[in-house]
Scaffold this motif. Structure first.
Motif, PDB file in Angstrom:
ATOM      1  N   UNK A   1      -7.285   1.441  -6.536  1.00  0.00           N
ATOM      2  CA  UNK A   1      -7.885   1.935  -5.326  1.00  0.00           C
ATOM      3  C   UNK A   1      -7.949   1.304  -4.201  1.00  0.00           C
ATOM      4  N   UNK A   2      -8.346  -0.346  -4.844  1.00  0.00           N
ATOM      5  CA  UNK A   2      -9.126  -1.251  -3.269  1.00  0.00           C
ATOM      6  C   UNK A   2      -8.507  -2.115  -3.199  1.00  0.00           C
TER       7      UNK A   2
ATOM      8  N   UNK B   1       0.322   7.526  -2.150  1.00  0.00           N
ATOM      9  CA  UNK B   1      -0.335   7.810  -3.692  1.00  0.00           C
ATOM     10  C   UNK B   1      -1.879   7.472  -3.249  1.00  0.00           C
ATOM     11  N   UNK B   2      -1.553   6.842  -1.574  1.00  0.00           N
ATOM     12  CA  UNK B   2      -3.760   6.646  -1.441  1.00  0.00           C
ATOM     13  C   UNK B   2      -3.889   4.992  -1.863  1.00  0.00           C
ATOM     14  N   UNK B   3      -2.686   4.480  -3.206  1.00  0.00           N
ATOM     15  CA  UNK B   3      -3.301   3.407  -3.441  1.00  0.00           C
ATOM     16  C   UNK B   3      -2.337   2.243  -3.738  1.00  0.00           C
ATOM     17  N   UNK B   4      -3.264   1.078  -3.684  1.00  0.00           N
ATOM     18  CA  UNK B   4      -2.285   0.128  -3.436  1.00  0.00           C
ATOM     19  C   UNK B   4      -1.259  -0.480  -4.898  1.00  0.00           C
ATOM     20  N   UNK B   5       0.040  -0.970  -4.621  1.00  0.00           N
ATOM     21  CA  UNK B   5       0.436  -0.431  -5.918  1.00  0.00           C
ATOM     22  C   UNK B   5       1.152  -1.938  -6.044  1.00  0.00           C
ATOM     23  N   UNK B   6       0.582  -2.446  -7.251  1.00  0.00           N
ATOM     24  CA  UNK B   6       1.830  -3.802  -7.696  1.00  0.00           C
ATOM     25  C   UNK B   6       2.830  -3.400  -9.268  1.00  0.00           C
TER      26      UNK B   6
ATOM     27  N   UNK C   1       0.748  -1.029  -0.455  1.00  0.00           N
ATOM     28  CA  UNK C   1       0.017  -0.018  -0.157  1.00  0.00           C
ATOM     29  C   UNK C   1       0.722   1.483   0.308  1.00  0.00           C
ATOM     30  N   UNK C   2       0.651   2.228  -1.451  1.00  0.00           N
ATOM     31  CA  UNK C   2       1.510   3.745  -1.166  1.00  0.00           C
ATOM     32  C   UNK C   2       1.158   4.582  -0.645  1.00  0.00           C
TER      33      UNK C   2
END
Length: 399
Positions: free
Chosen positions: A274-275, A236-241, A232-233
């Motif tokens: 985002x999720x 950026x408030x997002x999940x990072x793959x 989780x970043x």
């Protein structure tokens, strides 16, 4: 024939030849050149079908009446003699003909021999590594600049990292992470290249190994792009793959050449979602596609669903966008930057390829040769061109 001989290059009939002009992205690139190339630019379109080239010329003349007499070059990707004549006729070749690992080498070879600058849209690591091993040395001798990945792979990431580094302290270790978001769809050509790359894992690893044997070791500095795990970043408030694309390799190669990236540079490359369900779905879909690509009958079936030359219509592209956010750190400073634009795979990719070709043909650039990245070959000049063309490079915040 040596590119450094300016007289020789000035005497060539063309400044730019666009090869593969009648393909999906090729048509978009040709339209961009018709609308934006300077009046004194001597350019031509090339492909294997004379009829399709003539039809395209009519469409271009509707954009720019001056294109009514645009030169046409009929040639094929598997005709080395014709490609040699093409390369010797121009200062720059821009090509959209892929998958490049199947159709690209003869043109790279011709450009390396002729001292002709070359730009493509490949995102295929195997092809890039093989071209380095086989043709970098000759290109250095003739002065040709061989510049791969001049589209969404990998200009936003390469020049985005380059832009970010300019806003960090010098001569200190630097860390940059890139987070990619987009709502765009694939074209047939992009899908075919992706399937090809996924099906050639063993060959890709072999080509990478062979490159490492030939590539000089970086002395006194370090530049790397490790594949990181999902996380989780908070930035950026997002999940990072992690994105296993060619982009981080290109960024690291720019960093290895340019001292401004500091003595110890690290880049990590992610897709931002985002999720958790979206993250899990993305990983599962990529894994499934990779597995299916290993089966030739299934790979052929998948390729038939979206054939090269096909892609989203103008309305769908008009709604597409991309954003790459970068978080850079070093020397006690943190900077947040962003590269953003419209439809990444087609409209903006065509713009990037066309502006790269124009940049190589007309701008005052660093003296480079051989296989080089966009940041190394064109750097600030291409950055300024893309900003003027509507692609945003901005500093969002600093701390």
């Amino acid at each position: 024939m040596n590119r450094q001989n300016g007289t020789d290059r000035a005497q060539r009939p063309y400044d730019i030849v666009l090869f593969g002009a009648t393909g999906f992205v090729g048509v978009l690139t040709a339209k961009y050149l018709a609308a934006h190339a300077p009046d004194d630019c001597r350019w031509a379109i090339a492909g294997r079908s004379r009829q399709k080239l003539e039809q395209l010329r009519e469409r271009l003349a509707a954009v720019n009446p001056g294109c009514a007499e645009l030169p046409l070059i009929q040639t094929d990707a598997d005709d080395p003699d014709a490609l040699r004549e093409l390369a010797e006729s121009t200062r720059v070749v821009a090509t959209t003909v892929g998958p490049y690992v199947w159709y690209g080498e003869a043109l790279v070879s011709a450009c390396a021999e002729a001292g002709t600058d070359y730009a493509d849209l490949t995102g295929e690591p195997e092809f890039v590594d093989l071209m380095y091993v086989r043709h970098d040395g000759r290109a250095r001798e003739t002065g040709a600049r061989i510049v791969h990945a001049c589209g969404f792979d990998s200009i936003p990431h390469d020049l985005g990292a380059y832009f970010t580094v300019q806003h960090l302290p010098q001569d200190v270790p630097l860390r940059v992470d890139g987070f990619v978001r987009s709502n765009a769809t694939f074209s047939g050509g992009t899908f075919a290249s992706a399937l090809t790359a996924m099906s050639r894992g063993r060959q890709m690893l072999q080509a990478a190994h062979e490159r490492r044997l030939h590539e000089p070791r970086l002395m006194g500095r370090r530049a790397r792009a490790p594949l990181a795990g999902p996380r989780f970043s908070g930035e950026t408030g997002a999940w990072a793959l992690p994105l296993p694309t060619i982009d981080p390799q290109i960024v690291a190669r720019s960093a290895a050449v340019l001292p401004r990236y500091g003595p110890d540079f690290r880049y990590r490359h992610y897709a931002a979602v985002r999720t958790i369900p979206m993250a899990a779905g993305g990983v599962a879909a990529l894994g499934a596609l990779f597995g299916l690509a290993q089966l030739p009958p299934v790979r052929r079936w998948l390729s038939d669903r979206l054939k090269p030359g096909e892609g989203p219509d103008e309305g769908r592209r008009a709604k597409s966008w991309f954003s790459v956010r970068f978080v850079g750190e070093g020397g006690g400073r943190r900077v947040f930057t962003e590269v953003s634009g419209g439809d990444p795979g087609y409209d903006e990719t065509a713009k990037m390829l066309a502006e790269s070709a124009l940049c190589l043909a007309f701008d005052a650039l660093p003296k480079t040769s051989g296989q080089v990245t966009t940041a190394v070959a064109m750097g600030d000049a291409l950055l300024e061109r893309l900003q003027a063309a509507g692609i945003t490079f901005r500093v969002a915040a600093t701390r």
